[in-house]
Design a protein around this motif. Structure first.
Motif, PDB file in Angstrom:
ATOM      1  N   LEU A   3       7.478   2.710   7.363  1.00  0.00           N
ATOM      2  CA  LEU A   3       7.216   1.402   8.155  1.00  0.00           C
ATOM      3  C   LEU A   3       7.807   0.030   7.518  1.00  0.00           C
ATOM      4  O   LEU A   3       8.842  -0.802   7.758  1.00  0.00           O
ATOM      5  N   ALA A   4       7.560  -0.073   6.234  1.00  0.00           N
ATOM      6  CA  ALA A   4       8.424  -0.992   5.186  1.00  0.00           C
ATOM      7  C   ALA A   4       9.928  -1.123   5.216  1.00  0.00           C
ATOM      8  O   ALA A   4      10.803  -1.885   5.186  1.00  0.00           O
ATOM      9  N   ALA A   5      10.253   0.738   5.035  1.00  0.00           N
ATOM     10  CA  ALA A   5      11.194   1.061   5.312  1.00  0.00           C
ATOM     11  C   ALA A   5      12.277   0.463   6.700  1.00  0.00           C
ATOM     12  O   ALA A   5      13.335   0.087   6.826  1.00  0.00           O
ATOM     13  N   LYS A   6      12.115   0.225   8.010  1.00  0.00           N
ATOM     14  CA  LYS A   6      12.193  -0.220   9.000  1.00  0.00           C
ATOM     15  C   LYS A   6      12.455  -1.574   9.405  1.00  0.00           C
ATOM     16  O   LYS A   6      13.040  -1.770  10.360  1.00  0.00           O
ATOM     17  N   VAL A   7      11.312  -1.865   9.387  1.00  0.00           N
ATOM     18  CA  VAL A   7      10.741  -3.559  10.028  1.00  0.00           C
ATOM     19  C   VAL A   7      12.096  -4.101   9.265  1.00  0.00           C
ATOM     20  O   VAL A   7      12.922  -4.466   8.461  1.00  0.00           O
ATOM     21  N   ALA A   8      11.886  -5.622  10.169  1.00  0.00           N
ATOM     22  CA  ALA A   8      13.184  -6.659  10.249  1.00  0.00           C
ATOM     23  C   ALA A   8      12.180  -7.452   9.075  1.00  0.00           C
ATOM     24  O   ALA A   8      13.069  -8.010   8.013  1.00  0.00           O
ATOM     25  N   ASP A   9      11.411  -7.500   9.168  1.00  0.00           N
ATOM     26  CA  ASP A   9      10.546  -9.049   7.828  1.00  0.00           C
ATOM     27  C   ASP A   9       9.220  -8.309   7.329  1.00  0.00           C
ATOM     28  O   ASP A   9       8.838  -7.461   8.484  1.00  0.00           O
ATOM     29  N   SER A  10       8.573  -9.095   6.764  1.00  0.00           N
ATOM     30  CA  SER A  10       7.233  -9.007   6.507  1.00  0.00           C
ATOM     31  C   SER A  10       6.527  -8.663   8.015  1.00  0.00           C
ATOM     32  O   SER A  10       5.450  -8.671   8.106  1.00  0.00           O
ATOM     33  N   SER A  11       6.587 -10.460   8.927  1.00  0.00           N
ATOM     34  CA  SER A  11       5.599 -10.655   9.515  1.00  0.00           C
ATOM     35  C   SER A  11       5.146  -9.503  10.842  1.00  0.00           C
ATOM     36  O   SER A  11       4.457  -8.761  11.000  1.00  0.00           O
ATOM     37  N   ASP A  12       6.892  -8.888  11.214  1.00  0.00           N
ATOM     38  CA  ASP A  12       6.665  -6.979  11.591  1.00  0.00           C
ATOM     39  C   ASP A  12       5.790  -6.040  11.380  1.00  0.00           C
ATOM     40  O   ASP A  12       5.508  -6.055  11.874  1.00  0.00           O
ATOM     41  N   GLY A  48      13.066 -11.252   2.241  1.00  0.00           N
ATOM     42  CA  GLY A  48      12.457 -12.735   1.327  1.00  0.00           C
ATOM     43  C   GLY A  48      10.970 -11.960   1.080  1.00  0.00           C
ATOM     44  O   GLY A  48      10.281 -10.966   0.319  1.00  0.00           O
ATOM     45  N   ASN A  49      10.161 -13.205   1.340  1.00  0.00           N
ATOM     46  CA  ASN A  49       9.541 -13.093  -0.008  1.00  0.00           C
ATOM     47  C   ASN A  49       7.856 -12.920   1.273  1.00  0.00           C
ATOM     48  O   ASN A  49       7.607 -12.845   2.434  1.00  0.00           O
ATOM     49  N   ILE A  50       7.233 -12.687   0.274  1.00  0.00           N
ATOM     50  CA  ILE A  50       5.643 -11.457   0.573  1.00  0.00           C
ATOM     51  C   ILE A  50       4.893 -12.970   0.624  1.00  0.00           C
ATOM     52  O   ILE A  50       4.288 -12.715  -0.648  1.00  0.00           O
ATOM     53  N   PRO A  51       4.187 -12.524   1.720  1.00  0.00           N
ATOM     54  CA  PRO A  51       2.787 -13.788   1.856  1.00  0.00           C
ATOM     55  C   PRO A  51       1.990 -13.338   1.143  1.00  0.00           C
ATOM     56  O   PRO A  51       1.746 -11.638   0.857  1.00  0.00           O
ATOM     57  N   GLU A  52       1.056 -13.137   0.530  1.00  0.00           N
ATOM     58  CA  GLU A  52       0.680 -13.763  -0.684  1.00  0.00           C
ATOM     59  C   GLU A  52      -0.432 -13.009   0.082  1.00  0.00           C
ATOM     60  O   GLU A  52      -1.537 -11.364  -0.006  1.00  0.00           O
ATOM     61  N   ASP A  53      -0.929 -12.879   1.404  1.00  0.00           N
ATOM     62  CA  ASP A  53      -2.402 -12.519   1.909  1.00  0.00           C
ATOM     63  C   ASP A  53      -1.755 -10.929   2.302  1.00  0.00           C
ATOM     64  O   ASP A  53      -2.485 -10.112   2.323  1.00  0.00           O
ATOM     65  N   LEU A  54      -1.051 -10.807   2.438  1.00  0.00           N
ATOM     66  CA  LEU A  54       0.063  -9.356   2.844  1.00  0.00           C
ATOM     67  C   LEU A  54      -0.014  -8.664   1.457  1.00  0.00           C
ATOM     68  O   LEU A  54       0.042  -7.776   1.617  1.00  0.00           O
ATOM     69  N   GLU A  55       0.370  -9.231   0.890  1.00  0.00           N
ATOM     70  CA  GLU A  55       0.560  -8.278  -0.997  1.00  0.00           C
ATOM     71  C   GLU A  55      -0.559  -8.054  -0.941  1.00  0.00           C
ATOM     72  O   GLU A  55      -1.044  -6.817  -1.684  1.00  0.00           O
ATOM     73  N   LYS A  56      -1.650  -8.642  -1.022  1.00  0.00           N
ATOM     74  CA  LYS A  56      -3.376  -8.383  -1.494  1.00  0.00           C
ATOM     75  C   LYS A  56      -3.393  -7.251  -0.861  1.00  0.00           C
ATOM     76  O   LYS A  56      -4.205  -6.629  -0.918  1.00  0.00           O
ATOM     77  N   ALA A  57      -3.366  -7.723   0.441  1.00  0.00           N
ATOM     78  CA  ALA A  57      -3.419  -6.233   1.923  1.00  0.00           C
ATOM     79  C   ALA A  57      -3.140  -4.916   1.341  1.00  0.00           C
ATOM     80  O   ALA A  57      -4.221  -4.160   1.099  1.00  0.00           O
ATOM     81  N   VAL A  58      -1.994  -4.880   0.777  1.00  0.00           N
ATOM     82  CA  VAL A  58      -0.737  -3.518   0.537  1.00  0.00           C
ATOM     83  C   VAL A  58      -1.211  -3.408  -0.821  1.00  0.00           C
ATOM     84  O   VAL A  58      -2.021  -2.771  -0.866  1.00  0.00           O
TER      85      VAL A  58
END
Length: 104
Positions: free
Chosen positions: A85-94, A60-70
């Motif tokens: 990690l991104a391949a394993k998690v259920a969503d961006s908050s995880d 789904g959508n990636i929060p802007e703060d998370l996108e900037k941090a990455v």
């Protein structure tokens, strides 16, 4: 005699020109070597941040703060961990929680 001398002078000029060209190329390589290494490193980081964001976007959508941090991250080891990690998690908050990224 003159023909032989002309031949020697031309050969020396060509040899001298070739040596100057080699020296110029070597000098330019030394000058730009650090920049090339830096560009390669940046290119690798960009590819890995792109992979992280692509994997997260599958949830789904990636929060802007998370996108900037990455996108800010440049540490190659951390980015390697984040791709896995991104391949394993259920969503961006995880992902953010597991990666230790505070979302505002």
């Amino acid at each position: 005699y003159e023909a032989a001398m002309d031949l020697i002078i031309r050969a020396n000029k060509e040899t001298h020109k070739e040596a100057e060209t080699r020296m110029l190329k070597d000098t330019l390589r030394e000058i730009f070597a650090d920049e090339l290494v830096e560009e390669r490193t940046e290119g690798k980081a960009e590819g890995k941040t792109g992979a992280v964001l692509l994997l997260l976007s599958e949830h789904g959508n990636i929060p802007e703060d998370l996108e900037k941090a990455v996108l800010r991250e440049q540490n190659e080891d951390r980015l390697n961990e984040w791709v896995l990690l991104a391949a394993k998690v259920a969503d961006s908050s995880d992902f953010a929680r597991a990666a230790g990224i505070d979302l505002e």
